[in-house]
Design a protein around this motif. Structure first.
Motif, PDB file in Angstrom:
ATOM      1  N   ARG A  36     -55.422  51.401  28.533  1.00  0.00           N
ATOM      2  CA  ARG A  36     -54.346  51.165  28.902  1.00  0.00           C
ATOM      3  C   ARG A  36     -53.637  51.342  27.136  1.00  0.00           C
ATOM      4  O   ARG A  36     -52.415  51.696  26.982  1.00  0.00           O
ATOM      5  CB  ARG A  36     -53.868  49.782  29.363  1.00  0.00           C
ATOM      6  CG  ARG A  36     -54.191  48.806  28.268  1.00  0.00           C
ATOM      7  CD  ARG A  36     -53.493  47.247  29.074  1.00  0.00           C
ATOM      8  NE  ARG A  36     -54.219  46.060  28.101  1.00  0.00           N
ATOM      9  CZ  ARG A  36     -55.194  45.562  28.487  1.00  0.00           C
ATOM     10  NH1 ARG A  36     -55.807  46.092  29.597  1.00  0.00           N
ATOM     11  NH2 ARG A  36     -55.532  44.420  27.690  1.00  0.00           N
ATOM     12  N   HIS A  37     -54.476  51.301  26.159  1.00  0.00           N
ATOM     13  CA  HIS A  37     -53.741  51.415  24.810  1.00  0.00           C
ATOM     14  C   HIS A  37     -53.330  53.253  24.524  1.00  0.00           C
ATOM     15  O   HIS A  37     -52.706  53.290  24.029  1.00  0.00           O
ATOM     16  CB  HIS A  37     -54.992  51.002  23.707  1.00  0.00           C
ATOM     17  CG  HIS A  37     -54.980  49.738  23.813  1.00  0.00           C
ATOM     18  ND1 HIS A  37     -56.038  49.086  23.075  1.00  0.00           N
ATOM     19  CD2 HIS A  37     -54.174  48.464  24.034  1.00  0.00           C
ATOM     20  CE1 HIS A  37     -55.983  47.849  22.985  1.00  0.00           C
ATOM     21  NE2 HIS A  37     -54.871  47.451  23.651  1.00  0.00           N
ATOM     22  N   TRP A  38     -54.374  53.808  25.449  1.00  0.00           N
ATOM     23  CA  TRP A  38     -53.980  55.369  25.254  1.00  0.00           C
ATOM     24  C   TRP A  38     -52.654  55.717  26.340  1.00  0.00           C
ATOM     25  O   TRP A  38     -52.125  56.299  25.792  1.00  0.00           O
ATOM     26  CB  TRP A  38     -55.205  56.114  25.654  1.00  0.00           C
ATOM     27  CG  TRP A  38     -56.465  56.200  24.594  1.00  0.00           C
ATOM     28  CD1 TRP A  38     -57.416  55.114  24.599  1.00  0.00           C
ATOM     29  CD2 TRP A  38     -56.553  57.082  23.530  1.00  0.00           C
ATOM     30  NE1 TRP A  38     -58.257  55.441  23.614  1.00  0.00           N
ATOM     31  CE2 TRP A  38     -58.020  56.607  23.100  1.00  0.00           C
ATOM     32  CE3 TRP A  38     -55.756  58.192  22.955  1.00  0.00           C
ATOM     33  CZ2 TRP A  38     -58.274  57.185  22.003  1.00  0.00           C
ATOM     34  CZ3 TRP A  38     -56.360  58.856  22.013  1.00  0.00           C
ATOM     35  CH2 TRP A  38     -57.397  58.329  21.381  1.00  0.00           C
ATOM     36  N   ARG A  41     -48.965  55.071  25.305  1.00  0.00           N
ATOM     37  CA  ARG A  41     -48.375  55.616  24.307  1.00  0.00           C
ATOM     38  C   ARG A  41     -48.816  57.307  24.353  1.00  0.00           C
ATOM     39  O   ARG A  41     -48.537  58.321  23.495  1.00  0.00           O
ATOM     40  CB  ARG A  41     -48.961  55.479  22.836  1.00  0.00           C
ATOM     41  CG  ARG A  41     -48.677  54.087  22.619  1.00  0.00           C
ATOM     42  CD  ARG A  41     -49.371  53.533  21.249  1.00  0.00           C
ATOM     43  NE  ARG A  41     -49.148  52.340  20.926  1.00  0.00           N
ATOM     44  CZ  ARG A  41     -49.587  51.252  21.450  1.00  0.00           C
ATOM     45  NH1 ARG A  41     -50.722  51.312  22.083  1.00  0.00           N
ATOM     46  NH2 ARG A  41     -49.202  50.073  20.955  1.00  0.00           N
ATOM     47  N   SER A  94     -62.616  56.631  21.309  1.00  0.00           N
ATOM     48  CA  SER A  94     -62.272  55.252  21.767  1.00  0.00           C
ATOM     49  C   SER A  94     -64.048  54.499  21.489  1.00  0.00           C
ATOM     50  O   SER A  94     -63.937  53.200  21.223  1.00  0.00           O
ATOM     51  CB  SER A  94     -62.190  55.362  23.233  1.00  0.00           C
ATOM     52  OG  SER A  94     -61.039  55.777  23.719  1.00  0.00           O
ATOM     53  N   THR A  99     -61.802  48.143  20.895  1.00  0.00           N
ATOM     54  CA  THR A  99     -60.604  47.365  21.460  1.00  0.00           C
ATOM     55  C   THR A  99     -59.412  47.488  20.579  1.00  0.00           C
ATOM     56  O   THR A  99     -58.359  46.932  20.896  1.00  0.00           O
ATOM     57  CB  THR A  99     -60.750  46.195  21.935  1.00  0.00           C
ATOM     58  OG1 THR A  99     -61.285  45.381  20.891  1.00  0.00           O
ATOM     59  CG2 THR A  99     -62.036  46.047  23.068  1.00  0.00           C
ATOM     60  N   ALA A 101     -56.107  48.369  18.989  1.00  0.00           N
ATOM     61  CA  ALA A 101     -54.819  49.296  19.571  1.00  0.00           C
ATOM     62  C   ALA A 101     -54.578  50.084  18.276  1.00  0.00           C
ATOM     63  O   ALA A 101     -54.160  51.338  18.358  1.00  0.00           O
ATOM     64  CB  ALA A 101     -53.788  48.471  20.032  1.00  0.00           C
ATOM     65  N   VAL A 104     -56.702  53.309  18.112  1.00  0.00           N
ATOM     66  CA  VAL A 104     -56.124  54.201  19.151  1.00  0.00           C
ATOM     67  C   VAL A 104     -54.889  54.939  18.801  1.00  0.00           C
ATOM     68  O   VAL A 104     -54.739  56.204  18.743  1.00  0.00           O
ATOM     69  CB  VAL A 104     -55.748  53.448  20.412  1.00  0.00           C
ATOM     70  CG1 VAL A 104     -55.076  54.620  21.426  1.00  0.00           C
ATOM     71  CG2 VAL A 104     -56.910  53.114  21.201  1.00  0.00           C
TER      72      VAL A 104
END
Length: 234
Positions: A36-38, A41, A94, A99, A101, A104
């Motif tokens: 979801r971090h990718w 955005r 990744s 983890t 953010a 990322v």
């Protein structure tokens, strides 16, 4: 720039029978990250459904995916197109940032170059065409007149070289390896800005250390030992 560790000193870091520095352990090294971090955005011009590593399938209860070195070897074998290269880059980046953010976001800056995937594929193809010569691969990623992508530095593009070539190589010497700030610290180098000749010296030093060991210790085991040493002494 000289190296502060000799091959003999590096070889002494490898304890015979030490499970913590075995090939099996190193290849099982796994890192978790949040797709979801990718996804939150992701550039609109790129089709996210073509990047399976960011799929919502197979996530754990917290929304994380875990990838190991062995998983990335498999992805490296499958890189043939710019889309494959994009998925491979995201997976490798990744694995490198976990983890974080913020990490990322640094990866997404690489994708600001509309030709990033093509350039990454081009550098990897240059490596393959040169029989996986580390000098050629490093130079391709490190020079704008070849395939350099802005914001993609050696700590991450050497990961791409390593994971791409590992299962394609038929030899164990002169093989691409990861060079990051912790490996560099063990070598007595600064945290960034390493030249192509320095990278070649690093690969040669690892091969020399391997030749001093009784057992056939892979280069990536020595890389991991240098990484761990540099991290613990940072």
């Amino acid at each position: 720039m000289t190296v502060s560790l000799s091959a003999a000193e590096i070889a002494q870091m490898i304890a015979p029978g030490d499970v913590s520095s075995s090939e099996e352990m190193v290849h099982a090294q796994a890192i978790s990250f949040f797709p979801r971090h990718w996804r939150g955005r992701w550039p609109e011009r790129l089709e996210i459904d073509s990047v399976p590593i960011l799929s919502s399938d197979g996530l754990d209860g917290t929304g994380r995916r875990t990838v190991s070195r062995s998983d990335l070897f498999v992805l490296g074998r499958e890189v043939e197109t710019p889309i494959d290269a994009l998925n491979f880059f995201v997976a490798v980046h990744s694995w490198g940032v976990g983890t974080s953010a913020r990490g990322v976001i640094r990866g997404l800056r690489v994708l600001e170059d509309e030709d990033a995937s093509k350039k990454i594929l081009g550098a990897l193809e240059s490596l393959r065409e040169a029989d996986f010569d580390p000098r050629v691969g490093y130079s391709a990623f490190n020079n704008y007149d070849q395939s350099k992508v802005k914001y993609l530095g050696p700590a991450f593009f050497t990961k791409l070289l390593y994971f791409y070539s590992h299962d394609r190589l038929s030899r164990s010497t002169n093989a691409p390896l990861i060079l990051d700030q912790y490996v560099a610290a063990s070598l007595g180098w600064g945290p960034w800005g390493w030249s192509t000749p320095q990278y070649v010296d690093y690969i040669s030093l690892v091969d020399e250390a391997r030749s001093l060991l009784d057992s056939d210790v892979p280069g990536d085991v020595i890389e991991y030992v240098l990484f761990d040493h540099g991290r613990r002494n940072a």
